[in-house]
Design a protein around this motif. Sequence first.
Motif, PDB file in Angstrom:
ATOM      1  N   TRP A 197       0.840  -1.198   0.000  1.00 36.82           N
ATOM      2  CA  TRP A 197       0.000   0.000   0.000  1.00 36.82           C
ATOM      3  C   TRP A 197       0.869   1.240   0.000  1.00 36.82           C
ATOM      4  O   TRP A 197       2.062   1.188   0.329  1.00 36.82           O
ATOM      5  N   LEU A 198       0.262   2.348  -0.387  1.00 38.63           N
ATOM      6  CA  LEU A 198       0.896   3.657  -0.275  1.00 38.63           C
ATOM      7  C   LEU A 198       0.449   4.226   1.065  1.00 38.63           C
ATOM      8  O   LEU A 198      -0.752   4.473   1.274  1.00 38.63           O
ATOM      9  N   PRO A 199       1.359   4.427   2.024  1.00 38.52           N
ATOM     10  CA  PRO A 199       0.962   4.747   3.398  1.00 38.52           C
ATOM     11  C   PRO A 199       0.515   6.191   3.624  1.00 38.52           C
ATOM     12  O   PRO A 199       1.093   6.933   4.420  1.00 38.52           O
ATOM     13  N   VAL A 200      -0.511   6.592   2.919  1.00 36.42           N
ATOM     14  CA  VAL A 200      -1.185   7.867   3.160  1.00 36.42           C
ATOM     15  C   VAL A 200      -2.685   7.590   3.216  1.00 36.42           C
ATOM     16  O   VAL A 200      -3.184   6.699   2.528  1.00 36.42           O
ATOM     17  N   ASP A 201      -3.401   8.345   4.021  1.00 40.59           N
ATOM     18  CA  ASP A 201      -4.824   8.045   4.240  1.00 40.59           C
ATOM     19  C   ASP A 201      -5.679   9.309   4.361  1.00 40.59           C
ATOM     20  O   ASP A 201      -6.376   9.492   5.361  1.00 40.59           O
ATOM     21  N   PRO A 202      -5.650  10.195   3.362  1.00 41.74           N
ATOM     22  CA  PRO A 202      -6.504  11.389   3.424  1.00 41.74           C
ATOM     23  C   PRO A 202      -7.977  11.017   3.324  1.00 41.74           C
ATOM     24  O   PRO A 202      -8.311   9.898   2.895  1.00 41.74           O
ATOM     25  N   PRO A 203      -8.868  11.919   3.698  1.00 38.01           N
ATOM     26  CA  PRO A 203     -10.300  11.635   3.597  1.00 38.01           C
ATOM     27  C   PRO A 203     -10.746  11.417   2.154  1.00 38.01           C
ATOM     28  O   PRO A 203     -10.153  11.950   1.220  1.00 38.01           O
ATOM     29  N   GLN A 204     -11.788  10.595   1.998  1.00 36.37           N
ATOM     30  CA  GLN A 204     -12.462  10.365   0.721  1.00 36.37           C
ATOM     31  C   GLN A 204     -11.492   9.988  -0.408  1.00 36.37           C
ATOM     32  O   GLN A 204     -11.447  10.635  -1.450  1.00 36.37           O
ATOM     33  N   PRO A 205     -10.711   8.931  -0.225  1.00 36.82           N
ATOM     34  CA  PRO A 205      -9.741   8.539  -1.256  1.00 36.82           C
ATOM     35  C   PRO A 205     -10.371   8.104  -2.565  1.00 36.82           C
ATOM     36  O   PRO A 205      -9.719   8.151  -3.607  1.00 36.82           O
ATOM     37  N   GLU A 206     -11.636   7.699  -2.520  1.00 34.34           N
ATOM     38  CA  GLU A 206     -12.323   7.294  -3.755  1.00 34.34           C
ATOM     39  C   GLU A 206     -12.590   8.475  -4.673  1.00 34.34           C
ATOM     40  O   GLU A 206     -12.841   8.297  -5.865  1.00 34.34           O
ATOM     41  N   ASP A 207     -12.545   9.685  -4.152  1.00 35.02           N
ATOM     42  CA  ASP A 207     -12.777  10.891  -4.943  1.00 35.02           C
ATOM     43  C   ASP A 207     -11.526  11.749  -5.095  1.00 35.02           C
ATOM     44  O   ASP A 207     -11.599  12.857  -5.615  1.00 35.02           O
ATOM     45  N   LEU A 208     -10.399  11.248  -4.635  1.00 34.71           N
ATOM     46  CA  LEU A 208      -9.163  12.023  -4.651  1.00 34.71           C
ATOM     47  C   LEU A 208      -8.191  11.435  -5.677  1.00 34.71           C
ATOM     48  O   LEU A 208      -7.749  10.288  -5.537  1.00 34.71           O
ATOM     49  N   SER A 209      -7.870  12.205  -6.698  1.00 30.31           N
ATOM     50  CA  SER A 209      -6.911  11.726  -7.693  1.00 30.31           C
ATOM     51  C   SER A 209      -5.487  11.832  -7.144  1.00 30.31           C
ATOM     52  O   SER A 209      -5.220  12.597  -6.219  1.00 30.31           O
ATOM     53  N   ILE A 210      -4.592  11.074  -7.747  1.00 25.02           N
ATOM     54  CA  ILE A 210      -3.184  11.143  -7.356  1.00 25.02           C
ATOM     55  C   ILE A 210      -2.641  12.553  -7.607  1.00 25.02           C
ATOM     56  O   ILE A 210      -1.862  13.092  -6.815  1.00 25.02           O
ATOM     57  N   GLY A 211      -3.065  13.171  -8.714  1.00 24.26           N
ATOM     58  CA  GLY A 211      -2.626  14.539  -9.008  1.00 24.26           C
ATOM     59  C   GLY A 211      -3.068  15.517  -7.940  1.00 24.26           C
ATOM     60  O   GLY A 211      -2.292  16.374  -7.495  1.00 24.26           O
ATOM     61  N   ALA A 212      -4.325  15.403  -7.500  1.00 18.16           N
ATOM     62  CA  ALA A 212      -4.830  16.292  -6.452  1.00 18.16           C
ATOM     63  C   ALA A 212      -4.162  16.008  -5.117  1.00 18.16           C
ATOM     64  O   ALA A 212      -3.886  16.927  -4.339  1.00 18.16           O
ATOM     65  N   LEU A 213      -3.902  14.736  -4.836  1.00 19.43           N
ATOM     66  CA  LEU A 213      -3.194  14.364  -3.615  1.00 19.43           C
ATOM     67  C   LEU A 213      -1.846  15.064  -3.536  1.00 19.43           C
ATOM     68  O   LEU A 213      -1.468  15.630  -2.501  1.00 19.43           O
ATOM     69  N   LEU A 214      -1.104  15.050  -4.643  1.00 19.94           N
ATOM     70  CA  LEU A 214       0.215  15.675  -4.658  1.00 19.94           C
ATOM     71  C   LEU A 214       0.124  17.193  -4.676  1.00 19.94           C
ATOM     72  O   LEU A 214       0.899  17.880  -4.007  1.00 19.94           O
ATOM     73  N   THR A 263       6.120   8.277  -9.524  1.00 20.50           N
ATOM     74  CA  THR A 263       6.604   6.981  -9.056  1.00 20.50           C
ATOM     75  C   THR A 263       6.734   7.029  -7.536  1.00 20.50           C
ATOM     76  O   THR A 263       7.368   7.938  -6.993  1.00 20.50           O
ATOM     77  N   PHE A 264       6.122   6.063  -6.883  1.00 19.82           N
ATOM     78  CA  PHE A 264       6.142   5.984  -5.422  1.00 19.82           C
ATOM     79  C   PHE A 264       6.961   4.783  -4.967  1.00 19.82           C
ATOM     80  O   PHE A 264       7.024   3.756  -5.645  1.00 19.82           O
ATOM     81  N   LYS A 265       7.555   4.912  -3.799  1.00 22.01           N
ATOM     82  CA  LYS A 265       7.971   3.725  -3.070  1.00 22.01           C
ATOM     83  C   LYS A 265       6.798   3.336  -2.178  1.00 22.01           C
ATOM     84  O   LYS A 265       6.111   4.215  -1.613  1.00 22.01           O
ATOM     85  N   VAL A 266       6.503   2.057  -2.070  1.00 18.24           N
ATOM     86  CA  VAL A 266       5.357   1.581  -1.301  1.00 18.24           C
ATOM     87  C   VAL A 266       5.831   0.663  -0.190  1.00 18.24           C
ATOM     88  O   VAL A 266       7.019   0.277  -0.143  1.00 18.24           O
ATOM     89  N   LEU A 267       4.928   0.299   0.713  1.00 22.05           N
ATOM     90  CA  LEU A 267       5.277  -0.523   1.866  1.00 22.05           C
ATOM     91  C   LEU A 267       4.376  -1.752   1.944  1.00 22.05           C
ATOM     92  O   LEU A 267       3.267  -1.748   1.403  1.00 22.05           O
ATOM     93  N   PRO A 268       4.815  -2.777   2.641  1.00 21.03           N
ATOM     94  CA  PRO A 268       3.924  -3.920   2.899  1.00 21.03           C
ATOM     95  C   PRO A 268       2.767  -3.490   3.794  1.00 21.03           C
ATOM     96  O   PRO A 268       2.936  -2.652   4.687  1.00 21.03           O
ATOM     97  N   ILE A 269       1.595  -4.047   3.553  1.00 22.57           N
ATOM     98  CA  ILE A 269       0.451  -3.770   4.426  1.00 22.57           C
ATOM     99  C   ILE A 269       0.731  -4.375   5.800  1.00 22.57           C
ATOM    100  O   ILE A 269       1.150  -5.537   5.889  1.00 22.57           O
ATOM    101  N   PRO A 270       0.533  -3.637   6.898  1.00 21.36           N
ATOM    102  CA  PRO A 270       0.790  -4.191   8.232  1.00 21.36           C
ATOM    103  C   PRO A 270      -0.045  -5.445   8.490  1.00 21.36           C
ATOM    104  O   PRO A 270      -1.188  -5.549   8.020  1.00 21.36           O
TER     105      PRO A 270
END
Length: 326
Positions: free
Chosen positions: A80-97, A162-169
């Motif tokens: 997973w990408l370890p970020v958790d902003p609200p409403q991820p289903e409506d948040l694009s990667i571009g808007a996140l950045l 390009t992201f580095k990602v982590l294993p899901i806990p």
Amino acid sequence: MKSYRLTQAAEGDHRLKPASIAELASLLAADRTRMEKVTSFDLTALNRLVEHKAEDMTATVGAGMTLADLQKQLALNGQWLPVDPPQPEDLSIGALLATNVSGPRRFGYGTIRDYVIGLQVVLADGRIIHSGGKVVKNVAGYDLMKLFIGSRGSLGIIVEVTFKVLPIPETEQFLEAKCPSLDKAEKLIDGLLNSDLAPIVLDLHNMSAVDRPLSLVAGFAGTPDDVAWQLAKAAELGFTDPSSLDYQKTFFTPALSFQQRSVLPSKTLEVIRTLNNAPFVARAGNGIIYHSGPIIPNYQECPIKLEERLKNEFDPKHIFPDLPHD
């Protein structure tokens, strides 16, 4: 959200909706020639996972893909990408950045800046530039990536990352402590921060009526044995009630208008005391406060002159909007 508005539209302004990166570059080059100001853009066409190297724990994705869709794709390989902003289903990667938005797990995992290893950006004159790469270890040099993250599209349009990602806990659990006063909350926060515990979440919130206690939520993630040990130690400090992040869904809804303020973590409770019991969610370990009460002063001074120099360097004709100051 999949597309996000940057400024209020004015006469002659327009919205870009390219079908590809090359088309976006062409449109911006034409806009610069005509001196037309870009007010918003929609990158939903750039919505694919370009590459996921699970063995290297990296993923390259188009800026139009939603965070929720990216997390689903990564989860197929236990990552997973370890970020958790609200409403991820409506948040694009571009808007996140572009907005550098974050969530409660920021305390343990950091922000999106910490996981970006490469960016592709289209500048105001249509040039496509690359910063970083597709491997975690890149050649040292000027880190242009951090200029664009959080710039709200004022310097360029991020089209691929390009992201580095982590294993899901293996497991994740939450406890909370009820606090009859802010003084009690302060003692609990100090006790947790000065302990051997390593929480991934440390939030203080007041989502209910004035006469009900505040809730201080601590979250822990890792192996089952490690989490069990941390839960036991947290209970000794006063975190005894099972909890969750449901308050996030209650507070961060389109129906509730809220403000955000960032202060030194040591000043968090001082600012909360000025809210007059208005509903709030505070990242108690990071100094970020979301509240629905009256406007309070921003304690951070923006480096306006530096921002102006960067703006004039990357976008001298001001095709993109200026970075807003509040």
